[in-house]
Every structure is written in C-alpha cells, then in structure tokens.
Design a protein around this motif. Sequence first.
Motif, PDB file in Angstrom:
ATOM      1  N   CYS A  73       0.837  -1.207   0.000  1.00 51.41           N
ATOM      2  CA  CYS A  73       0.000   0.000   0.000  1.00 51.41           C
ATOM      3  C   CYS A  73       0.868   1.251   0.000  1.00 51.41           C
ATOM      4  N   SER A  74       1.905   1.216   0.818  1.00 57.21           N
ATOM      5  CA  SER A  74       2.823   2.343   0.935  1.00 57.21           C
ATOM      6  C   SER A  74       3.489   2.637  -0.400  1.00 57.21           C
ATOM      7  N   GLU A  75       3.787   1.558  -1.133  1.00 54.57           N
ATOM      8  CA  GLU A  75       4.482   1.703  -2.398  1.00 54.57           C
ATOM      9  C   GLU A  75       3.577   2.287  -3.486  1.00 54.57           C
ATOM     10  N   ILE A  76       2.310   1.909  -3.495  1.00 55.25           N
ATOM     11  CA  ILE A  76       1.432   2.374  -4.576  1.00 55.25           C
ATOM     12  C   ILE A  76       0.939   3.797  -4.321  1.00 55.25           C
ATOM     13  N   CYS A  77       0.937   4.239  -3.068  1.00 54.85           N
ATOM     14  CA  CYS A  77       0.387   5.565  -2.763  1.00 54.85           C
ATOM     15  C   CYS A  77       1.351   6.658  -3.198  1.00 54.85           C
ATOM     16  N   GLN A  78       0.910   7.505  -4.125  1.00 55.45           N
ATOM     17  CA  GLN A  78       1.743   8.589  -4.646  1.00 55.45           C
ATOM     18  C   GLN A  78       1.676   9.827  -3.759  1.00 55.45           C
ATOM     19  N   PHE A  79       0.828   9.784  -2.744  1.00 54.70           N
ATOM     20  CA  PHE A  79       0.589  10.988  -1.955  1.00 54.70           C
ATOM     21  C   PHE A  79       1.000  10.829  -0.500  1.00 54.70           C
ATOM     22  N   LYS A  80       1.615   9.686  -0.187  1.00 55.49           N
ATOM     23  CA  LYS A  80       2.086   9.406   1.173  1.00 55.49           C
ATOM     24  C   LYS A  80       0.942   9.456   2.179  1.00 55.49           C
ATOM     25  N   ALA A  81      -0.241   9.091   1.718  1.00 58.04           N
ATOM     26  CA  ALA A  81      -1.384   9.045   2.630  1.00 58.04           C
ATOM     27  C   ALA A  81      -1.373   7.759   3.440  1.00 58.04           C
ATOM     28  N   ILE A  82      -0.606   6.791   2.966  1.00 63.09           N
ATOM     29  CA  ILE A  82      -0.451   5.549   3.723  1.00 63.09           C
ATOM     30  C   ILE A  82       1.022   5.176   3.624  1.00 63.09           C
ATOM     31  N   SER A  83       1.632   4.895   4.778  1.00 64.31           N
ATOM     32  CA  SER A  83       3.078   4.739   4.808  1.00 64.31           C
ATOM     33  C   SER A  83       3.467   3.678   5.828  1.00 64.31           C
ATOM     34  N   LEU A  84       4.341   2.805   5.394  1.00 59.40           N
ATOM     35  CA  LEU A  84       4.836   1.777   6.305  1.00 59.40           C
ATOM     36  C   LEU A  84       6.201   2.207   6.824  1.00 59.40           C
ATOM     37  N   LEU A  85       6.302   2.361   8.129  1.00 59.32           N
ATOM     38  CA  LEU A  85       7.577   2.737   8.732  1.00 59.32           C
ATOM     39  C   LEU A  85       8.006   1.613   9.654  1.00 59.32           C
ATOM     40  N   GLY A  86       9.000   0.870   9.232  1.00 61.05           N
ATOM     41  CA  GLY A  86       9.366  -0.334   9.971  1.00 61.05           C
ATOM     42  C   GLY A  86       8.184  -1.291   9.901  1.00 61.05           C
ATOM     43  N   GLU A  87       7.647  -1.616  11.041  1.00 69.30           N
ATOM     44  CA  GLU A  87       6.500  -2.525  11.097  1.00 69.30           C
ATOM     45  C   GLU A  87       5.202  -1.760  11.310  1.00 69.30           C
ATOM     46  N   THR A  88       5.310  -0.437  11.398  1.00 68.48           N
ATOM     47  CA  THR A  88       4.143   0.358  11.751  1.00 68.48           C
ATOM     48  C   THR A  88       3.494   0.961  10.514  1.00 68.48           C
ATOM     49  N   LEU A  89       2.189   0.718  10.343  1.00 71.49           N
ATOM     50  CA  LEU A  89       1.457   1.296   9.222  1.00 71.49           C
ATOM     51  C   LEU A  89       0.786   2.585   9.687  1.00 71.49           C
ATOM     52  N   LEU A  90       1.063   3.678   8.971  1.00 75.90           N
ATOM     53  CA  LEU A  90       0.435   4.956   9.310  1.00 75.90           C
ATOM     54  C   LEU A  90      -0.511   5.347   8.186  1.00 75.90           C
ATOM     55  N   VAL A  91      -1.712   5.786   8.530  1.00 79.35           N
ATOM     56  CA  VAL A  91      -2.658   6.277   7.533  1.00 79.35           C
ATOM     57  C   VAL A  91      -2.933   7.746   7.831  1.00 79.35           C
ATOM     58  N   PHE A  92      -2.794   8.588   6.789  1.00 72.05           N
ATOM     59  CA  PHE A  92      -3.108  10.010   6.922  1.00 72.05           C
ATOM     60  C   PHE A  92      -4.311  10.286   6.010  1.00 72.05           C
TER      61      PHE A  92
ATOM     62  N   GLN B  56       7.789  11.109   3.362  1.00 75.68           N
ATOM     63  CA  GLN B  56       8.755  10.507   2.433  1.00 75.68           C
ATOM     64  C   GLN B  56      10.158  10.550   3.028  1.00 75.68           C
ATOM     65  N   ALA B  57      10.520  11.702   3.604  1.00 75.06           N
ATOM     66  CA  ALA B  57      11.856  11.842   4.204  1.00 75.06           C
ATOM     67  C   ALA B  57      12.014  10.899   5.388  1.00 75.06           C
ATOM     68  N   ALA B  58      10.941  10.754   6.168  1.00 71.65           N
ATOM     69  CA  ALA B  58      11.004   9.839   7.318  1.00 71.65           C
ATOM     70  C   ALA B  58      11.209   8.410   6.845  1.00 71.65           C
ATOM     71  N   GLU B  59      10.537   8.047   5.742  1.00 70.48           N
ATOM     72  CA  GLU B  59      10.723   6.695   5.184  1.00 70.48           C
ATOM     73  C   GLU B  59      12.180   6.487   4.770  1.00 70.48           C
ATOM     74  N   MET B  60      12.747   7.534   4.163  1.00 70.30           N
ATOM     75  CA  MET B  60      14.120   7.429   3.675  1.00 70.30           C
ATOM     76  C   MET B  60      15.098   7.256   4.840  1.00 70.30           C
ATOM     77  N   VAL B  61      14.890   8.075   5.866  1.00 71.91           N
ATOM     78  CA  VAL B  61      15.773   7.999   7.031  1.00 71.91           C
ATOM     79  C   VAL B  61      15.622   6.643   7.716  1.00 71.91           C
ATOM     80  N   ALA B  62      14.386   6.149   7.814  1.00 66.40           N
ATOM     81  CA  ALA B  62      14.148   4.848   8.438  1.00 66.40           C
ATOM     82  C   ALA B  62      14.883   3.751   7.655  1.00 66.40           C
ATOM     83  N   GLY B  63      14.836   3.880   6.323  1.00 62.87           N
ATOM     84  CA  GLY B  63      15.496   2.888   5.474  1.00 62.87           C
ATOM     85  C   GLY B  63      17.012   2.878   5.619  1.00 62.87           C
ATOM     86  N   SER B  64      17.577   4.007   6.068  1.00 65.40           N
ATOM     87  CA  SER B  64      19.035   4.105   6.202  1.00 65.40           C
ATOM     88  C   SER B  64      19.539   3.424   7.476  1.00 65.40           C
ATOM     89  N   GLY B  65      18.614   3.094   8.378  1.00 66.22           N
ATOM     90  CA  GLY B  65      19.014   2.475   9.635  1.00 66.22           C
ATOM     91  C   GLY B  65      19.347   3.473  10.736  1.00 66.22           C
TER      92      GLY B  65
END
Lengths: 291, 122
Positions: A73-92, B56-65
């Motif tokens: 989902c994070s990959e297909i979203c062009q607007f960063k409305a859904i983002s996977l950070l580590g194991e955490t899914l964030l929806v904006f 987007q920047a947070a994703e990038m930083v997270a990816g860098s470790g």
Amino acid sequence: MRVAIASGKGGTGKTTVTASLARVWPGPLTAVDMDVEEPNLHLFLKPELAHSEQALMEVPEADESLCTACGACSEICQFKAISLLGETLLVFPEMCHGCGGCLMVCPAGALHPASRHLGEVLWGRADSAGFVMGRLRVGEAMSPPLMRAVNRRLQAMLTEEPGDVLVDAPPGVSCPAVSAVSGADLVLLVTEPTPFGLFDLRLAHQAFTPLGMPMAVVINRAGLGDEKVHDYCRRSGLPLLAEIPFDAEAASAYAQGQVLTDVLPTMRDLFKDLAAALPALAKPLREASHA
Amino acid sequence: MSIKIAVSSEGPGLDDMLDSRFGRAAGFVVVDPETMESTYLNNGAAQLRGQGAGIQAAEMVAGSGAKLVLTGFVGPKAFQALQAAGIQVGQDLQGLTVRQALDRYKAGQVQTAQAPNSAGRR
C-alpha cells in the motif's frame, strides 16, 4: 451547451458575468457554482436551496491486526497518505486522493474503505433556473473531489430538466480551475484591462488550451488600464465578446448583492447580446448531439 | 554501541550546512558518530512533491538504519512517522555545519524532542 466562466486573476467579475448571463438566458438553464472554496453565486441569484447532501470520499482504514507489513500500500500511494515505517502502518486520511489503489493491492485484507467528509452539495432553484453549488468543509484541502460530486448532482438535474449550463469557476489555473472548466463546450475568460489582468489571462489561456475547448474573452472594468488585453486577444485569436464599463453604479450594485442586469438597463442589452453570441462559438460537437 | 545519526543537510559532506527543513531538506548525511564515516541520501525528489515530503523523508531515514535525526524543523506528520519508525528527533538546529551539529549532540547539548516544532505545510 455548457459554458464555464473562468479567469486567471481573482476578482475580475466571474460571478458578476455568470449571474447576469443567468438572468437574461434565453432558454432552460442550470447555474452551477464550482468555486466550492468560496462560493458566492448564491449571494446574487438568491436560490431557494431546498436540497443538500454530504459529499464523502473513500479513504482507507487499516486493521493493524491483519497487516503483514508487506508495504504494498505504501508503495502504490503517490501521496504518502499511507506509509509503512518499519513494522508500523500509518494512515493520513486527510492526504488521500481517493484512488483506491491501496485497497486493491493489500493482499492481507487489512484495509477497508472508510470515508472523509469533503463538504456539502446544495441545490434548488433560482427563479426559472436550476441551481447547484458545493461548499467545501473548512479544513479540507482538496476541492476537485467535491466538484465531481457537484457535477454528479448537476448531471442528475439535467436528466430531469435538460438545458444549458453556466459554470462559475474558481479563480487561478491550478487543479480546481481546470476541474471546473473540464467538460465545458466554451470557456469565457473574464479579465480586466490591467497588467495583472493580462498576465493572468495569458496563464489561463495557456492552462486551458490543452483541454481543447474554444475560449472567448469578456473585459470587465473597461476604461481602466490600457489596451494590452485587446492586443493580446487580437494576436492570439481570442474573440473579445463584451466589454463591461468601469462604472460606480455597477460596483455599488455588486456590493449590495444585486445582479447588474436587474438594476442597469444598459447591462441587460449587453448581456443579452453576449448570451446570443455564445452558441456560435461553442464546440460544435455538443450541438450536433442535440440534433 | 553507537547509533547511526541522520543529519538533514544542504550537501553531501560533513562540512556542508545543516538544512533546517526536515521534509524538504536537500539530503541527509548519515553518520556513524564514532568513526565519523558517512553516506549521503539525496532528497531532491521531495522538492517536487506537493504533499507528503516529511513522510517521504522519514521513510528514507528509516530505510538508512539511522535511529536519530538532527534537523531544524519537523512538521506533525513527519514527526509521527519518525516516532512510528522508532527514530528520535533532535530539532531546532540552524546555522551549523553537519559536523558542528554532531559535535553539539555529542557534547550533550541536543535534547530529543517529544513533539513537532512546526505546523508543516499541510
């Protein structure tokens, strides 16, 4: 025939022109205020808004217990409305454009459709004309989705009562303005004969040219400024259909929420002539489909 | 064991200036503070983004470790994203080189933030 009244610059007189044209329109008409961020056509046409509905847009909602953190989902979203950070899914949800891509690609069934409130669509009658408008929710950043809801309502109204359409567009040349003029058979560009007016007229002309519909110009506050808007229209083949004189009486009528054609007899003739000139300029396609 | 630190920067090196914007920083210098070895992440694409630059920047930083960011201003969504990724934020830094910012952190003069310090763009 669908005519969009647009401008580049704000405050050139789009609503003045739309309201006046509506008053003298020779046949069945629906007037639309597509400036959903700051609607004001209703202040002049004073419609009876008997109906309203809330406009919603589909946005994703996540069930974290089902999320496998695959990141699709994070990959297909062009607007960063859904983002996977580590194991955490964030929806904006407020950043979502409602494409539905994330809902389609989630392999785990962890996303389901929820909705975001865009604003409301209001409709009714202004004398003999139909009237529909949108009002964007305060805090909502995206107006085109609400404008599409206004357009759906307009289409339903036209099915019941076919006729011509006048669209009062928002100013500018970005997404809201382009959305408002899309589908028009003719765009009337309202400008004023000043350097600002010319600059933004050129922007609007350039922005709308790729959409392929014919354009024409109305000069408001004629007598102010210079002749450069006239020169530009001549050079670029834009028909100049009317010039509304710079006039204290017109300004005073506007300030009191009056329609120019109701209070100034000379304006009545001017706008009747303008209305009569439009069908010949509009895209011939639509006329053919009536036959 | 030291943690990797990402510093928002105007250029790729330790002596380039820290970029006070997080989401729309030109890039990030990712540094191992013990060895001072660094790599550079270009964030140029963020300049073109209408929205979501901070995420987007947070994703990038997270990816860098990296587990800590040193920067100037962080908006609410970026802050939330960094928190979700378990990345600490040292903010309010301005007018320093990347190296000076790291020195300041090593000297214990940068507190990690509990809340964003900018309204963000959207």
